[in-house]
Design a protein around this motif. Structure first.
Motif, mmCIF file in Angstrom:
data_model
loop_
_atom_site.group_PDB
_atom_site.id
_atom_site.type_symbol
_atom_site.label_atom_id
_atom_site.label_comp_id
_atom_site.label_asym_id
_atom_site.label_seq_id
_atom_site.Cartn_x
_atom_site.Cartn_y
_atom_site.Cartn_z
ATOM 1 N N CYS A 117 10.701 8.015 -33.191
ATOM 2 C CA CYS A 117 9.297 7.218 -33.142
ATOM 3 C C CYS A 117 8.280 8.319 -32.367
ATOM 4 O O CYS A 117 7.272 7.867 -32.135
ATOM 5 C CB CYS A 117 9.631 6.030 -32.548
ATOM 6 S SG CYS A 117 10.320 4.660 -33.629
ATOM 7 N N SER A 118 8.824 9.433 -31.672
ATOM 8 C CA SER A 118 8.158 10.241 -31.078
ATOM 9 C C SER A 118 6.885 11.026 -31.943
ATOM 10 O O SER A 118 7.131 11.010 -33.179
ATOM 11 C CB SER A 118 8.918 11.398 -30.466
ATOM 12 O OG SER A 118 8.230 12.643 -30.002
ATOM 13 N N ALA A 119 5.874 11.340 -31.314
ATOM 14 C CA ALA A 119 4.628 12.033 -31.996
ATOM 15 C C ALA A 119 5.109 13.129 -32.654
ATOM 16 O O ALA A 119 4.687 13.370 -33.747
ATOM 17 C CB ALA A 119 3.384 12.312 -31.190
ATOM 18 N N ASP A 120 6.294 13.864 -32.302
ATOM 19 C CA ASP A 120 6.717 15.157 -32.964
ATOM 20 C C ASP A 120 8.198 14.958 -32.798
ATOM 21 O O ASP A 120 9.068 15.363 -32.051
ATOM 22 C CB ASP A 120 6.341 16.301 -31.964
ATOM 23 C CG ASP A 120 6.835 17.686 -32.642
ATOM 24 O OD1 ASP A 120 7.707 17.560 -33.736
ATOM 25 O OD2 ASP A 120 6.258 18.741 -32.194
ATOM 26 N N ALA A 163 19.101 18.757 -25.860
ATOM 27 C CA ALA A 163 19.171 19.722 -24.706
ATOM 28 C C ALA A 163 19.411 18.863 -23.607
ATOM 29 O O ALA A 163 19.459 19.578 -22.077
ATOM 30 C CB ALA A 163 17.869 20.276 -24.554
ATOM 31 N N GLY A 164 19.552 17.539 -23.613
ATOM 32 C CA GLY A 164 19.872 16.736 -22.501
ATOM 33 C C GLY A 164 18.615 16.153 -21.857
ATOM 34 O O GLY A 164 18.647 15.677 -20.662
ATOM 35 N N LYS A 165 17.459 16.304 -22.268
ATOM 36 C CA LYS A 165 16.197 16.007 -21.727
ATOM 37 C C LYS A 165 15.971 14.494 -22.179
ATOM 38 O O LYS A 165 16.224 13.942 -22.988
ATOM 39 C CB LYS A 165 14.944 16.842 -22.256
ATOM 40 C CG LYS A 165 15.032 18.198 -21.727
ATOM 41 C CD LYS A 165 14.004 19.070 -22.371
ATOM 42 C CE LYS A 165 14.028 20.578 -21.976
ATOM 43 N NZ LYS A 165 12.918 21.416 -22.484
ATOM 44 N N GLN A 166 15.137 13.839 -21.227
ATOM 45 C CA GLN A 166 14.905 12.381 -21.444
ATOM 46 C C GLN A 166 13.510 12.554 -22.549
ATOM 47 O O GLN A 166 12.400 13.042 -22.275
ATOM 48 C CB GLN A 166 14.611 11.690 -20.421
ATOM 49 C CG GLN A 166 14.284 10.330 -20.506
ATOM 50 C CD GLN A 166 15.396 9.519 -21.083
ATOM 51 O OE1 GLN A 166 16.502 9.638 -20.488
ATOM 52 N NE2 GLN A 166 15.051 8.551 -22.064
ATOM 53 N N VAL A 167 13.769 11.731 -23.649
ATOM 54 C CA VAL A 167 12.591 11.361 -24.300
ATOM 55 C C VAL A 167 11.701 10.286 -24.130
ATOM 56 O O VAL A 167 12.400 9.269 -23.965
ATOM 57 C CB VAL A 167 13.043 11.529 -25.858
ATOM 58 C CG1 VAL A 167 11.955 11.256 -26.752
ATOM 59 C CG2 VAL A 167 13.681 13.011 -26.268
ATOM 60 N N SER A 168 10.341 10.178 -23.801
ATOM 61 C CA SER A 168 9.760 8.843 -23.530
ATOM 62 C C SER A 168 10.005 7.703 -24.630
ATOM 63 O O SER A 168 10.013 8.209 -25.676
ATOM 64 C CB SER A 168 8.264 9.448 -23.327
ATOM 65 O OG SER A 168 8.062 10.289 -22.528
ATOM 66 N N GLY A 169 10.164 6.813 -24.159
ATOM 67 C CA GLY A 169 10.405 5.586 -25.023
ATOM 68 C C GLY A 169 9.278 5.348 -25.827
ATOM 69 O O GLY A 169 8.029 5.153 -25.717
ATOM 70 N N ALA A 170 9.685 5.124 -27.403
ATOM 71 C CA ALA A 170 8.604 4.728 -28.368
ATOM 72 C C ALA A 170 9.386 3.832 -29.467
ATOM 73 O O ALA A 170 10.560 3.737 -29.413
ATOM 74 C CB ALA A 170 8.153 6.137 -29.115
ATOM 75 N N LYS A 171 8.463 2.822 -29.821
ATOM 76 C CA LYS A 171 9.013 1.888 -30.774
ATOM 77 C C LYS A 171 8.362 2.145 -32.284
ATOM 78 O O LYS A 171 7.067 2.379 -32.034
ATOM 79 C CB LYS A 171 8.640 0.614 -30.272
ATOM 80 C CG LYS A 171 9.565 -0.049 -29.008
ATOM 81 C CD LYS A 171 10.932 -0.063 -29.229
ATOM 82 C CE LYS A 171 11.543 -0.557 -28.106
ATOM 83 N NZ LYS A 171 13.011 -0.667 -28.390
ATOM 84 N N CYS A 172 8.982 2.040 -33.174
ATOM 85 C CA CYS A 172 8.416 2.003 -34.481
ATOM 86 C C CYS A 172 9.651 1.436 -35.598
ATOM 87 O O CYS A 172 10.848 1.271 -35.174
ATOM 88 C CB CYS A 172 8.073 3.510 -35.088
ATOM 89 S SG CYS A 172 9.387 4.772 -35.141
ATOM 90 N N ASP A 173 9.389 1.550 -36.699
ATOM 91 C CA ASP A 173 10.317 0.946 -37.999
ATOM 92 C C ASP A 173 10.888 2.216 -38.158
ATOM 93 O O ASP A 173 10.886 2.604 -39.493
ATOM 94 C CB ASP A 173 9.354 0.342 -39.154
ATOM 95 C CG ASP A 173 10.343 0.009 -40.087
ATOM 96 O OD1 ASP A 173 11.686 -0.548 -39.496
ATOM 97 O OD2 ASP A 173 9.983 -0.231 -41.135
#
Length: 241
Positions: free
Chosen positions: A172-175, A185-195
Motif C-alpha cells: 500500500c506504499s506510495a512506491d 533490507a530490514g528497514k521499517q516501512v510506514s504503515g498504510a492501508k489499502c485493498d
C-alpha cells in the motif's frame, strides 16, 4: 475438519489450483465426489481418468488425490512416466490450472520488469525470509537476463499476523517497489492501508501448494520451491520453452 490424523498429512502436503480440464468421463463421479467430501472434508473440483488404469484423479481445493473406481482405496503422491524421462504427470496436470488461478491476481502483483523481457516468473515472497532477500538483492541480475519478476505476498506467519500487516504496508506504499526493497533490507516501512488482498494472496499460495518462500511459478505453471540463482533460473526457463 473431517480429516483423520493420517489423512490430514496426506491431503495437506500437496495443494492444487481450483480447476482442471479433461474430457474423460467418470461414470460414478457424483458418488465418488460426495464420498471424498464426506470422508475428508475436501471440495472436489474435478474427477477424471488418471494416467493409471483403474485410478481416478481427483483435484480438490486441498490436494490431488487418486481414488479407485469403486471408491474403496485412496492414493496420494506424484505419478511419474518412466518411459518419458521420469516426467511428473501430476505436476503436468496442475500446471495449466495453476496459471489460471493466478490470473485474477495480476493487478495485485508487484512487478520488477525486465527491459528486454524474455521470461516472466511469479514469486510468492515474504519480507523476512533470508532467501527471499537474497533473490531480491539480485533483482537487477534477473532483469538483465530478461527475466521479469512478479511478486505475490505469502506472509510466513500467516494471516492475521504482524508479518501480514508489514507486507500490507509494502503493497500500500506510495512506491511499493521501493518499499519492498526497503523492507527486505530490514528497514521499517510506514504503515498504510489499502485493498492489497494480502490474505487472498496468502490463501492462493496455500491452494497452489506453497509451503515456503520463495516459491517460483514458471511460465508453464510449473512450481519450483526455493531460491534459484539468476543464471540457473534462466537455464530452467529456456529449457521449458
Amino acid at each position: 475438519m473431517k480429516f483423520t490424523r493420517a489423512l490430514t498429512l496426506v491431503v495437506a502436503m500437496v495443494a492444487t489450483p481450483l480447476m482442471a480440464a479433461s474430457n474423460n468421463v467418470v461414470d460414478n463421479g457424483d458418488q465418488l465426489k460426495q464420498k471424498l467430501s464426506d470422508t475428508l472434508g475436501v471440495e472436489v473440483q474435478s474427477l477424471n481418468q488418471s494416467p493409471v488404469p483403474g485410478l481416478y484423479e481427483a483435484i480438490t481445493n486441498r490436494g490431488v488425490l487418486y481414488v479407485s473406481k469403486d471408491g474403496s482405496k485412496l492414493f496420494h503422491g506424484n505419478l511419474y512416466d518412466l518411459d518419458n524421462g521420469m516426467k511428473n504427470l501430476t505436476e503436468a496436470a496442475l500446471a495449466g490450472p495453476r496459471m489460471e488461478a493466478i490470473k485474477p491476481f495480476e493487478q495485485n502483483m508487484l512487478v520488477y520488469k525486465a527491459k528486454d523481457e524474455k521470461h516472466v516468473v511469479t514469486v510468492f515472497t515474504d519480507i523476512t525470509c533470508g532467501y527471499c532477500r537474497k533473490l531480491h538483492n539480485q533483482m537487477a541480475e534477473y532483469n538483465d537476463l530478461g527475466i521479469t519478476v512478479r511478486y505475490l505476498a505469502f506472509p510466513r506467519q500467516g494471516v492475521p499476523s504482524k508479518n501480514a500487516v508489514d507486507m500490507e504496508a509494502v503493497w500500500c506504499s506510495a512506491d511499493p517497489l521501493k518499499a519492498m526493497t526497503d523492507a527486505k533490507a530490514g528497514k521499517q516501512v510506514s504503515g498504510a492501508k489499502c485493498d492489497a488482498k494480502i490474505a487472498q494472496q496468502y490463501q492462493l499460495g496455500q491452494s497452489l501448494g506453497v509451503n515456503g518462500t520463495p516459491a517460483i511459478i514458471l511460465e508453464d505453471g510449473t512450481m519450483i520451491p526455493g531460491y534459484q540463482p539468476p543464471e540457473q533460473l534462466l537455464q530452467v526457463l529456456d529449457s521449458v520453452q
